[in-house]
Design a protein around this motif. Structure first.
Motif, short mmCIF file in Angstrom:
data_model
loop_
_atom_site.label_atom_id
_atom_site.label_comp_id
_atom_site.label_asym_id
_atom_site.label_seq_id
_atom_site.Cartn_x
_atom_site.Cartn_y
_atom_site.Cartn_z
N SER A 34 1.98 3.48 -1.09
CA SER A 34 1.35 3.85 0.30
C SER A 34 2.83 4.77 0.99
O SER A 34 3.93 4.20 0.70
CB SER A 34 1.40 2.73 1.10
OG SER A 34 0.99 3.25 2.43
N ILE A 35 2.66 5.62 1.61
CA ILE A 35 3.43 6.26 2.49
C ILE A 35 3.98 5.64 3.49
O ILE A 35 5.03 5.92 4.41
CB ILE A 35 3.44 7.55 2.67
CG1 ILE A 35 2.13 7.74 3.69
CG2 ILE A 35 3.22 8.63 1.49
CD1 ILE A 35 1.92 9.48 4.21
N PHE A 59 5.89 6.57 8.63
CA PHE A 59 4.73 6.76 9.21
C PHE A 59 4.38 5.33 9.56
O PHE A 59 4.35 4.37 8.51
CB PHE A 59 3.81 7.34 7.90
CG PHE A 59 4.00 8.55 7.51
CD1 PHE A 59 3.35 9.85 8.14
CD2 PHE A 59 4.90 8.84 6.53
CE1 PHE A 59 3.63 11.06 7.64
CE2 PHE A 59 5.15 10.03 6.06
CZ PHE A 59 4.40 11.23 6.76
N SER A 60 3.86 5.03 10.70
CA SER A 60 3.91 3.62 11.04
C SER A 60 2.41 3.22 10.89
O SER A 60 1.37 3.87 11.38
CB SER A 60 4.15 3.50 12.52
OG SER A 60 3.94 2.04 13.15
N ILE A 81 -4.50 9.94 7.47
CA ILE A 81 -4.59 10.20 5.83
C ILE A 81 -6.25 9.96 5.49
O ILE A 81 -6.90 9.12 6.10
CB ILE A 81 -3.74 8.92 5.18
CG1 ILE A 81 -2.34 9.13 5.42
CG2 ILE A 81 -4.13 8.74 3.65
CD1 ILE A 81 -1.51 7.91 5.17
N LYS A 82 -6.55 10.93 4.66
CA LYS A 82 -7.77 10.99 4.20
C LYS A 82 -7.78 10.71 2.80
O LYS A 82 -6.91 10.76 2.08
CB LYS A 82 -8.46 12.24 4.51
CG LYS A 82 -8.54 12.61 6.07
CD LYS A 82 -8.94 14.24 6.34
CE LYS A 82 -8.69 14.29 7.84
NZ LYS A 82 -9.05 15.91 8.24
N THR A 124 9.59 8.69 -4.54
CA THR A 124 9.70 9.73 -4.25
C THR A 124 8.44 10.15 -3.65
O THR A 124 7.24 9.99 -3.99
CB THR A 124 10.19 10.88 -5.19
OG1 THR A 124 11.13 10.37 -5.82
CG2 THR A 124 9.99 12.38 -4.71
N MET A 125 8.59 11.09 -2.53
CA MET A 125 7.27 11.42 -1.68
C MET A 125 7.46 13.06 -1.61
O MET A 125 8.42 13.34 -1.27
CB MET A 125 7.02 10.96 -0.40
CG MET A 125 5.89 11.41 0.27
SD MET A 125 5.48 10.70 1.91
CE MET A 125 6.96 11.58 2.97
N THR A 126 6.43 13.76 -1.78
CA THR A 126 6.40 15.23 -1.55
C THR A 126 5.33 15.51 -0.47
O THR A 126 4.19 15.03 -0.46
CB THR A 126 6.21 15.94 -2.62
OG1 THR A 126 4.76 15.75 -3.18
CG2 THR A 126 7.32 15.90 -3.95
N LEU A 127 5.68 16.40 0.41
CA LEU A 127 4.72 16.87 1.40
C LEU A 127 4.41 18.26 0.93
O LEU A 127 5.35 19.09 0.47
CB LEU A 127 5.19 16.96 2.94
CG LEU A 127 5.02 15.47 3.51
CD1 LEU A 127 5.81 15.77 4.93
CD2 LEU A 127 4.05 15.08 3.69
#
Length: 144
Positions: A34-35, A59-60, A81-82, A124-127
Protein backbone atom coordinates in the motif's frame (compact mmCIF):
# COMPACT_ATOMS: atom_id res chain seq x y z
CA UNK A 1 50.84 -4.04 19.61
CA UNK A 2 50.01 -1.71 16.71
CA UNK A 3 49.22 -4.72 14.54
CA UNK A 4 46.75 -6.09 17.10
CA UNK A 5 45.04 -2.70 17.45
CA UNK A 6 44.81 -2.36 13.66
CA UNK A 7 43.32 -5.86 13.32
CA UNK A 8 40.71 -5.18 16.03
CA UNK A 9 39.78 -1.92 14.31
CA UNK A 10 39.46 -3.69 10.95
CA UNK A 11 37.24 -6.39 12.44
CA UNK A 12 34.99 -3.81 14.10
CA UNK A 13 34.66 -1.92 10.81
CA UNK A 14 33.79 -5.14 8.99
CA UNK A 15 31.04 -6.02 11.47
CA UNK A 16 29.64 -2.50 11.39
CA UNK A 17 29.53 -2.34 7.59
CA UNK A 18 27.91 -5.78 7.34
CA UNK A 19 25.21 -4.81 9.81
CA UNK A 20 24.46 -1.55 7.97
CA UNK A 21 24.17 -3.20 4.56
CA UNK A 22 21.91 -5.95 5.89
CA UNK A 23 19.57 -3.35 7.42
CA UNK A 24 19.45 -1.33 4.18
CA UNK A 25 18.85 -4.48 2.13
CA UNK A 26 16.06 -5.65 4.44
CA UNK A 27 14.29 -2.29 4.13
CA UNK A 28 14.70 -2.15 0.36
CA UNK A 29 13.48 -5.71 -0.15
CA UNK A 30 10.48 -5.41 2.18
CA UNK A 31 7.29 -6.00 0.20
CA UNK A 32 5.07 -2.92 0.38
CA UNK A 33 1.45 -3.47 -0.60
CA UNK A 34 0.00 0.00 0.00
CA UNK A 35 1.14 3.56 -0.60
CA UNK A 36 -0.54 4.73 2.60
CA UNK A 37 1.19 5.70 5.86
CA UNK A 38 4.64 5.63 4.27
CA UNK A 39 6.96 8.57 3.76
CA UNK A 40 7.95 8.51 0.07
CA UNK A 41 11.11 10.42 -0.87
CA UNK A 42 11.08 11.88 -4.38
CA UNK A 43 14.12 10.60 -6.29
CA UNK A 44 13.23 11.12 -9.96
CA UNK A 45 10.97 13.79 -11.45
CA UNK A 46 10.13 13.83 -15.16
CA UNK A 47 13.14 11.58 -15.80
CA UNK A 48 15.63 13.74 -13.87
CA UNK A 49 17.42 12.80 -10.64
CA UNK A 50 16.22 14.99 -7.75
CA UNK A 51 17.40 12.79 -4.88
CA UNK A 52 19.44 15.67 -3.45
CA UNK A 53 16.23 17.62 -2.72
CA UNK A 54 14.16 17.09 0.42
CA UNK A 55 10.91 16.51 -1.45
CA UNK A 56 8.57 13.82 -0.13
CA UNK A 57 4.92 12.79 0.00
CA UNK A 58 2.82 10.85 2.50
CA UNK A 59 -0.70 9.48 2.03
CA UNK A 60 -2.56 9.31 5.37
CA UNK A 61 -4.87 6.28 5.53
CA UNK A 62 -6.88 7.67 8.46
CA UNK A 63 -8.34 10.73 6.74
CA UNK A 64 -7.51 10.45 3.01
CA UNK A 65 -5.19 13.45 3.27
CA UNK A 66 -1.94 13.81 1.40
CA UNK A 67 0.92 15.98 2.62
CA UNK A 68 4.58 16.53 1.99
CA UNK A 69 7.27 18.93 0.94
CA UNK A 70 8.03 20.03 -2.61
CA UNK A 71 11.70 20.80 -1.75
CA UNK A 72 10.94 24.22 -0.25
CA UNK A 73 7.27 24.55 0.68
CA UNK A 74 4.99 22.17 2.53
CA UNK A 75 1.84 21.06 0.74
CA UNK A 76 -1.35 19.18 1.55
CA UNK A 77 -4.52 18.04 -0.12
CA UNK A 78 -6.78 15.03 -0.47
CA UNK A 79 -6.53 11.79 -2.41
CA UNK A 80 -8.77 8.95 -3.47
CA UNK A 81 -7.60 5.48 -4.48
CA UNK A 82 -9.80 3.51 -6.86
CA UNK A 83 -9.66 -0.01 -8.25
CA UNK A 84 -6.65 -0.89 -10.39
CA UNK A 85 -4.21 1.50 -8.67
CA UNK A 86 -6.08 4.53 -10.00
CA UNK A 87 -5.52 7.65 -7.90
CA UNK A 88 -6.91 11.16 -7.81
CA UNK A 89 -5.16 13.94 -5.93
CA UNK A 90 -7.10 17.13 -5.39
CA UNK A 91 -7.24 20.36 -3.41
CA UNK A 92 -3.43 20.59 -3.39
CA UNK A 93 -2.34 23.72 -1.53
CA UNK A 94 1.18 24.81 -0.59
CA UNK A 95 2.82 27.35 1.65
CA UNK A 96 4.25 30.36 -0.17
CA UNK A 97 7.87 30.69 0.93
CA UNK A 98 10.12 32.15 -1.74
CA UNK A 99 13.06 29.90 -2.54
CA UNK A 100 16.05 30.29 -4.82
CA UNK A 101 15.23 27.24 -6.96
CA UNK A 102 11.53 26.54 -7.42
CA UNK A 103 11.82 24.33 -10.54
CA UNK A 104 11.56 20.98 -8.73
CA UNK A 105 8.70 22.16 -6.56
CA UNK A 106 6.73 23.61 -9.46
CA UNK A 107 7.09 20.39 -11.49
CA UNK A 108 6.31 18.22 -8.45
CA UNK A 109 2.99 20.01 -7.81
CA UNK A 110 2.14 19.76 -11.53
CA UNK A 111 2.83 16.01 -11.43
CA UNK A 112 0.52 15.60 -8.44
CA UNK A 113 -2.25 17.33 -10.37
CA UNK A 114 -1.66 15.21 -13.52
CA UNK A 115 -1.11 11.74 -12.05
CA UNK A 116 -3.98 9.30 -12.45
CA UNK A 117 -2.37 6.01 -11.38
CA UNK A 118 0.49 4.60 -9.36
CA UNK A 119 2.55 1.44 -9.21
CA UNK A 120 4.49 -0.28 -6.45
CA UNK A 121 7.59 -2.40 -6.76
CA UNK A 122 9.07 -3.36 -3.38
CA UNK A 123 10.30 -0.09 -1.85
CA UNK A 124 9.58 2.05 -4.92
CA UNK A 125 6.41 3.90 -5.95
CA UNK A 126 5.79 5.66 -9.25
CA UNK A 127 3.13 8.22 -10.09
CA UNK A 128 2.01 7.95 -13.69
CA UNK A 129 -0.31 9.49 -16.27
CA UNK A 130 -2.05 6.82 -18.34
CA UNK A 131 0.58 4.48 -19.81
CA UNK A 132 3.28 7.11 -20.24
CA UNK A 133 6.72 6.91 -18.64
CA UNK A 134 6.61 7.55 -14.88
CA UNK A 135 6.12 11.21 -13.98
CA UNK A 136 7.76 10.72 -10.58
CA UNK A 137 9.61 7.92 -8.80
CA UNK A 138 9.75 7.66 -5.00
CA UNK A 139 11.56 5.46 -2.48
CA UNK A 140 10.03 4.40 0.83
CA UNK A 141 12.02 5.91 3.68
CA UNK A 142 9.73 5.51 6.70
CA UNK A 143 6.72 3.46 7.60
CA UNK A 144 4.33 4.06 10.44
Amino acid sequence: MKLITLNIFAILMLFTSCHTSKTATATASKEITSIENIRWKLVTLMGKDVSDKNAFITFSRDDDKVFGNGSCNNFNGTYQIKEGNQITLSKIAATLMACIDMDVETQFIEVLEKADNYSLNRGTMTLNKARMAPLAIFEAVETE
